[in-house]
Scaffold this active site. Structure first.
Site, PDB file in Angstrom:
ATOM      1  N   ARG A 146     -15.351  66.805 -11.750  1.00  0.00           N
ATOM      2  CA  ARG A 146     -13.903  66.727 -12.041  1.00  0.00           C
ATOM      3  C   ARG A 146     -13.655  66.383 -13.518  1.00  0.00           C
ATOM      4  NH1 ARG A 146     -14.758  68.548  -8.171  1.00  0.00           N
ATOM      5  NH2 ARG A 146     -13.930  68.266  -6.079  1.00  0.00           N
ATOM      6  N   SER A 186      -6.329  64.652  -4.022  1.00  0.00           N
ATOM      7  CA  SER A 186      -7.104  63.414  -4.182  1.00  0.00           C
ATOM      8  C   SER A 186      -6.630  62.666  -5.418  1.00  0.00           C
ATOM      9  CB  SER A 186      -8.583  63.725  -4.359  1.00  0.00           C
ATOM     10  OG  SER A 186      -9.039  64.471  -3.265  1.00  0.00           O
ATOM     11  N   GLU A 228      -8.278  60.565 -10.562  1.00  0.00           N
ATOM     12  CA  GLU A 228      -8.523  61.981 -10.853  1.00  0.00           C
ATOM     13  C   GLU A 228      -7.264  62.613 -11.461  1.00  0.00           C
ATOM     14  OE1 GLU A 228     -10.329  64.346  -7.615  1.00  0.00           O
ATOM     15  OE2 GLU A 228      -8.936  65.945  -8.162  1.00  0.00           O
TER      16      GLU A 228
HETATM   17  C1  LIG Z   1      -2.618  69.300  -1.872  1.00  0.00           C
HETATM   18  C2  LIG Z   1      -3.539  69.346  -3.061  1.00  0.00           C
HETATM   19  C3  LIG Z   1      -4.879  69.593  -2.885  1.00  0.00           C
HETATM   20  C4  LIG Z   1      -5.748  69.645  -3.989  1.00  0.00           C
HETATM   21  N1  LIG Z   1      -7.070  69.926  -3.768  1.00  0.00           N
HETATM   22  C5  LIG Z   1      -7.931  69.992  -4.812  1.00  0.00           C
HETATM   23  C6  LIG Z   1      -9.307  70.291  -4.604  1.00  0.00           C
HETATM   24  O1  LIG Z   1      -9.746  70.538  -3.480  1.00  0.00           O
HETATM   25  N2  LIG Z   1     -10.128  70.307  -5.677  1.00  0.00           N
HETATM   26  C7  LIG Z   1      -9.674  70.087  -6.926  1.00  0.00           C
HETATM   27  O2  LIG Z   1     -10.478  70.125  -7.861  1.00  0.00           O
HETATM   28  N3  LIG Z   1      -8.367  69.802  -7.176  1.00  0.00           N
HETATM   29  C8  LIG Z   1      -7.489  69.757  -6.141  1.00  0.00           C
HETATM   30  N4  LIG Z   1      -6.164  69.462  -6.369  1.00  0.00           N
HETATM   31  C9  LIG Z   1      -5.709  69.171  -7.739  1.00  0.00           C
HETATM   32  C10 LIG Z   1      -5.096  70.402  -8.471  1.00  0.00           C
HETATM   33  O3  LIG Z   1      -4.709  71.375  -7.566  1.00  0.00           O
HETATM   34  C11 LIG Z   1      -6.065  70.993  -9.464  1.00  0.00           C
HETATM   35  O4  LIG Z   1      -6.492  70.033 -10.395  1.00  0.00           O
HETATM   36  C12 LIG Z   1      -5.456  72.187 -10.242  1.00  0.00           C
HETATM   37  O5  LIG Z   1      -6.438  72.821 -11.009  1.00  0.00           O
HETATM   38  C13 LIG Z   1      -4.297  71.765 -11.146  1.00  0.00           C
HETATM   39  O6  LIG Z   1      -3.689  72.945 -11.612  1.00  0.00           O
HETATM   40  P1  LIG Z   1      -2.229  72.948 -12.208  1.00  0.00           P
HETATM   41  O7  LIG Z   1      -1.996  74.318 -12.754  1.00  0.00           O
HETATM   42  O8  LIG Z   1      -1.270  72.475 -11.194  1.00  0.00           O
HETATM   43  O9  LIG Z   1      -2.394  71.907 -13.385  1.00  0.00           O
HETATM   44  P2  LIG Z   1      -1.324  70.845 -13.925  1.00  0.00           P
HETATM   45  O10 LIG Z   1      -1.165  69.755 -12.926  1.00  0.00           O
HETATM   46  O11 LIG Z   1      -0.100  71.531 -14.393  1.00  0.00           O
HETATM   47  O12 LIG Z   1      -2.125  70.278 -15.172  1.00  0.00           O
HETATM   48  C14 LIG Z   1      -3.269  69.477 -15.017  1.00  0.00           C
HETATM   49  C15 LIG Z   1      -3.826  69.127 -16.393  1.00  0.00           C
HETATM   50  O13 LIG Z   1      -4.256  70.290 -17.055  1.00  0.00           O
HETATM   51  C16 LIG Z   1      -3.505  70.530 -18.242  1.00  0.00           C
HETATM   52  N5  LIG Z   1      -3.279  71.981 -18.276  1.00  0.00           N
HETATM   53  C17 LIG Z   1      -2.775  72.750 -17.285  1.00  0.00           C
HETATM   54  N6  LIG Z   1      -2.807  74.041 -17.639  1.00  0.00           N
HETATM   55  C18 LIG Z   1      -3.315  74.090 -18.893  1.00  0.00           C
HETATM   56  C19 LIG Z   1      -3.582  75.137 -19.827  1.00  0.00           C
HETATM   57  N7  LIG Z   1      -3.333  76.416 -19.539  1.00  0.00           N
HETATM   58  N8  LIG Z   1      -4.107  74.814 -21.036  1.00  0.00           N
HETATM   59  C20 LIG Z   1      -4.382  73.511 -21.351  1.00  0.00           C
HETATM   60  N9  LIG Z   1      -4.143  72.487 -20.516  1.00  0.00           N
HETATM   61  C21 LIG Z   1      -3.621  72.780 -19.311  1.00  0.00           C
HETATM   62  C22 LIG Z   1      -2.255  69.695 -18.129  1.00  0.00           C
HETATM   63  O14 LIG Z   1      -1.742  69.327 -19.390  1.00  0.00           O
HETATM   64  C23 LIG Z   1      -2.779  68.504 -17.332  1.00  0.00           C
HETATM   65  O15 LIG Z   1      -3.438  67.601 -18.179  1.00  0.00           O
HETATM   66  C24 LIG Z   1      -5.261  69.425  -5.290  1.00  0.00           C
HETATM   67  C25 LIG Z   1      -3.879  69.177  -5.474  1.00  0.00           C
HETATM   68  C26 LIG Z   1      -3.031  69.141  -4.375  1.00  0.00           C
HETATM   69  C27 LIG Z   1      -1.559  68.916  -4.585  1.00  0.00           C
END
Ligand SMILES: Cc1cc2nc3c(=O)[nH]c(=O)nc-3n(C[C@H](O)[C@H](O)[C@H](O)COP(=O)(O)OP(=O)(O)OC[C@H]3O[C@@H](n4cnc5c(N)ncnc54)[C@H](O)[C@@H]3O)c2cc1C
Length: 334
Positions: free
Chosen positions: A160, A234, A330
């Protein structure tokens, strides 16, 4: 493309936290991003908002990445190389690949968020991490306004974790990510409840489609849907501890869950420890710890980001007191 003022972020984060962004804009290509970049404010790149906890109004510019497009770059005997825009929805991209029989991403089905964030924390689930499928990515340095390509080594992936959460935190906008997917699948079914779910589904012949479906079923039954209850998956990482500490804890708690890491340390199940501290199902106002999965903190309606952060601090403290283990968050705290 227009910079908006004082925008509510409630619909831009899966925790459904109500905070305000002083300035907000979307961008759908690198040129638009270049025009938006400013030295005047702090900037934050936003994807699907599924790994963030806003604890305050953001007095700067939020840039929501909406770069789309999926391209098959080339193929060789074993692999196909695919590039996806950072603003593509992750699960839709996984399904796109599965439909074409490009294997590798199936265990990562239904993870919320966008492609661009997948390398940020090296997303992982059911025994697979994105690192194993990652080929390279293109990112724009927000201050230098220069384009960089990052290989797998450059990303310094960990559990992670990546260079973008550490050394280069908030420095780059990831524009697109390329993956190397297999033409002939290698199945990963030993982790979690996948095998049992495949049996329950009556699957006779294993396929990436069946694994994806099994993962989707398991996730839907175990994790709260952010459309119904605000959450970011998580909240904590599973901590790794020295073997001696694991063995001492195992004597005291024979049902302690642990997995051995390549470096000999033991990864403990944070959810199990949180549950043992009595937090599972806890609720105070609209803030809580989910009733089915103690690792997931939730917003039942109008919880504030600070309240969820405060609950996470109490949980960290109680796990430390009971087990002598320090939990790490996380979720990205803003
Ligand atoms: C119900 C649920 C289940 C989940 N299960 C998992 C799982 O099984 N495994 C897992 O690893 N994660 C899981 N997650 C966490 C999440 O889905 C992941 O971390 C996902 O990759 C976040 O993507 P996002 O586009 O929503 O990022 P955001 O929440 O929008 O951003 C996360 C971080 O990345 C940065 N960021 C986003 N996009 C960019 C970009 N293009 N360039 C530079 N920085 C950027 C943001 O500034 C921030 O710091 C879960 C979340 C939820 C709500």
């Amino acid at each position: 493309m227009m910079i908006q003022e004082n925008i509510s972020l409630r619909n831009y984060n899966t925790f459904r936290i109500e905070t305000i962004a002083r300035h907000f804009s979307t961008f759908s290509d690198p040129e638009e991003l270049l025009e938006l970049i400013s030295d005047k404010f702090p900037m934050l790149i936003l994807g699907g908002g599924s790994n963030m906890l806003f604890t305050r109004n953001f007095d700067g510019l939020i840039l929501k990445n909406e770069i789309k497009g999926i391209d098959e770059l080339h193929e060789d005997e074993e692999y196909v190389y695919v590039r996806a825009g950072a603003g593509e929805n992750w699960h839709a991209f996984v399904q796109y690949c599965i439909h074409r029989n490009w294997a590798g991403l199936e265990n990562l089905s239904l993870i919320p968020g966008n492609v661009g964030a997948s390398p940020m924390q090296n997303i992982g689930a059911y025994g697979v991490e994105v690192e194993s499928l990652f080929w390279d990515l293109e990112a724009l340095h927000l201050r230098e306004k220069k384009l960089y390509t990052f290989t797998k080594t450059d990303c310094q992936f960990g559990y992670r974790d990546s260079v973008f959460k550490n050394k280069f935190k908030n420095e780059f906008a990831i524009l697109n990510v390329s993956f190397r997917l297999r033409k002939k699948p290698v199945f990963h079914t030993s982790y979690g409840a996948i095998q049992q779910e495949l049996e329950r589904m009556g699957v006779k012949e294993l396929s990436i489609q069946a694994i994806s479906e099994a993962v989707i079923h398991i996730r839907r039954s175990k994790l709260p849907d952010p459309e119904e209850i605000g959450n970011a998956g998580s909240f904590f990482k599973n901590p790794s501890v020295p073997k001696v500490l694991y063995e001492a804890l195992k004597i005291k708690y024979p049902d302690l869950v642990g997995y051995i890491n390549a470096d000999g340390t033991i990864k403990l199940a944070a959810g199990w420890m949180i549950e043992k501290c009595g937090w599972k199902g806890y609720r105070s106002g609209d803030t809580g710890c989910h009733a089915k999965q103690a690792l997931v903190l939730v917003n039942y309606g109008n919880a504030k980001g600070e309240e969820i952060l405060e609950l996470s601090e109490k949980i960290i403290k109680s796990v430390k007191e009971k087990f002598g283990v320090e939990l790490e968050r996380e979720v990205n705290i803003i």
